[in-house]
Scaffold this motif. Structure first.
Motif, short mmCIF file in Angstrom:
data_model
loop_
_atom_site.label_atom_id
_atom_site.label_comp_id
_atom_site.label_asym_id
_atom_site.label_seq_id
_atom_site.Cartn_x
_atom_site.Cartn_y
_atom_site.Cartn_z
N GLN A 35 8.54 10.13 -8.51
CA GLN A 35 7.55 9.06 -8.41
C GLN A 35 8.13 7.93 -7.56
O GLN A 35 9.34 7.85 -7.37
CB GLN A 35 7.16 8.56 -9.80
CG GLN A 35 8.25 7.83 -10.55
CD GLN A 35 7.73 7.12 -11.80
OE1 GLN A 35 6.63 6.61 -11.83
NE2 GLN A 35 8.55 7.09 -12.84
N ARG A 36 7.25 7.10 -7.06
CA ARG A 36 7.65 5.91 -6.32
C ARG A 36 7.19 4.70 -7.11
O ARG A 36 6.13 4.71 -7.70
CB ARG A 36 7.02 5.91 -4.92
CG ARG A 36 7.64 6.90 -3.97
CD ARG A 36 6.90 6.95 -2.65
NE ARG A 36 5.47 7.22 -2.80
CZ ARG A 36 4.95 8.41 -3.05
NH1 ARG A 36 5.72 9.46 -3.22
NH2 ARG A 36 3.64 8.57 -3.17
N SER A 37 8.01 3.67 -7.08
CA SER A 37 7.68 2.44 -7.76
C SER A 37 7.93 1.29 -6.80
O SER A 37 8.92 1.29 -6.07
CB SER A 37 8.58 2.29 -9.00
OG SER A 37 8.42 1.03 -9.60
N LYS B 104 12.48 5.37 -5.40
CA LYS B 104 12.09 6.74 -5.69
C LYS B 104 12.84 7.13 -6.96
O LYS B 104 14.03 6.83 -7.10
CB LYS B 104 12.43 7.68 -4.54
CG LYS B 104 11.57 7.45 -3.32
CD LYS B 104 11.89 8.45 -2.24
CE LYS B 104 11.05 8.18 -1.01
NZ LYS B 104 11.43 9.07 0.10
N GLU C 28 10.76 9.27 -15.67
CA GLU C 28 9.75 8.25 -15.98
C GLU C 28 10.26 6.83 -15.91
O GLU C 28 9.49 5.89 -15.87
CB GLU C 28 9.19 8.51 -17.39
CG GLU C 28 8.53 9.87 -17.54
CD GLU C 28 7.36 10.06 -16.60
OE1 GLU C 28 6.54 9.14 -16.47
OE2 GLU C 28 7.28 11.14 -15.97
N THR D 24 11.93 3.47 -14.42
CA THR D 24 12.28 2.73 -13.21
C THR D 24 13.42 1.77 -13.55
O THR D 24 13.77 1.59 -14.72
CB THR D 24 11.08 1.91 -12.68
OG1 THR D 24 10.85 0.80 -13.54
CG2 THR D 24 9.83 2.76 -12.55
N GLU E 231 0.41 1.59 -5.86
CA GLU E 231 0.39 2.28 -4.58
C GLU E 231 -1.05 2.62 -4.20
O GLU E 231 -1.80 3.19 -4.99
CB GLU E 231 1.20 3.57 -4.67
CG GLU E 231 1.30 4.31 -3.36
CD GLU E 231 2.20 5.51 -3.46
OE1 GLU E 231 1.67 6.64 -3.49
OE2 GLU E 231 3.43 5.32 -3.53
#
Length: 104
Positions: free
Chosen positions: A2-4, A57, A61, A63, A99
């Motif tokens: 995932q991207r944050s 990245k 789950e 960040t 996003e």
């Protein structure tokens, strides 16, 4: 994966010190971030507004923003509090950014 993304705010005149501290980031903090799944992390600076824009990245789950309870992150927050806008617990004021577009 995932991207944050999130934004924070740097105090005026502190960009050189912010960059210096990140160039000398503590190895134990880097290890903890990587161990938690953060494997690609960039922070950009908008000179006109002093806004810091961060992108991560992540495998999993969690960040970097979820690691606040750890002692090393709290120590980092304390270290950075004099040059950033912070909350009462010294965590940086951090605003998540949704996003809207991604081109792979």
């Amino acid at each position: 994966m995932q991207r944050s993304a999130f934004k924070m705010k740097l105090k005026p005149g502190c960009e050189a010190e912010y960059q210096k501290r990140h160039n000398e980031i503590w190895p134990e903090l880097v290890k903890m971030l990587k161990d938690s799944g953060v494997y690609d992390y960039s922070i950009f600076w908008d000179k006109e507004t002093n806004i810091l824009f961060a992108v991560q990245k992540i495998e999993g789950e969690q960040t970097s923003q979820d690691l606040g309870p750890t002692p090393i992150v709290q120590k980092w927050w304390d270290y950075m509090a004099d040059i950033m806008e912070t909350n009462p617990d010294n965590s940086p004021v951090s605003i998540p950014l949704p996003e809207l577009f991604y081109m792979a």
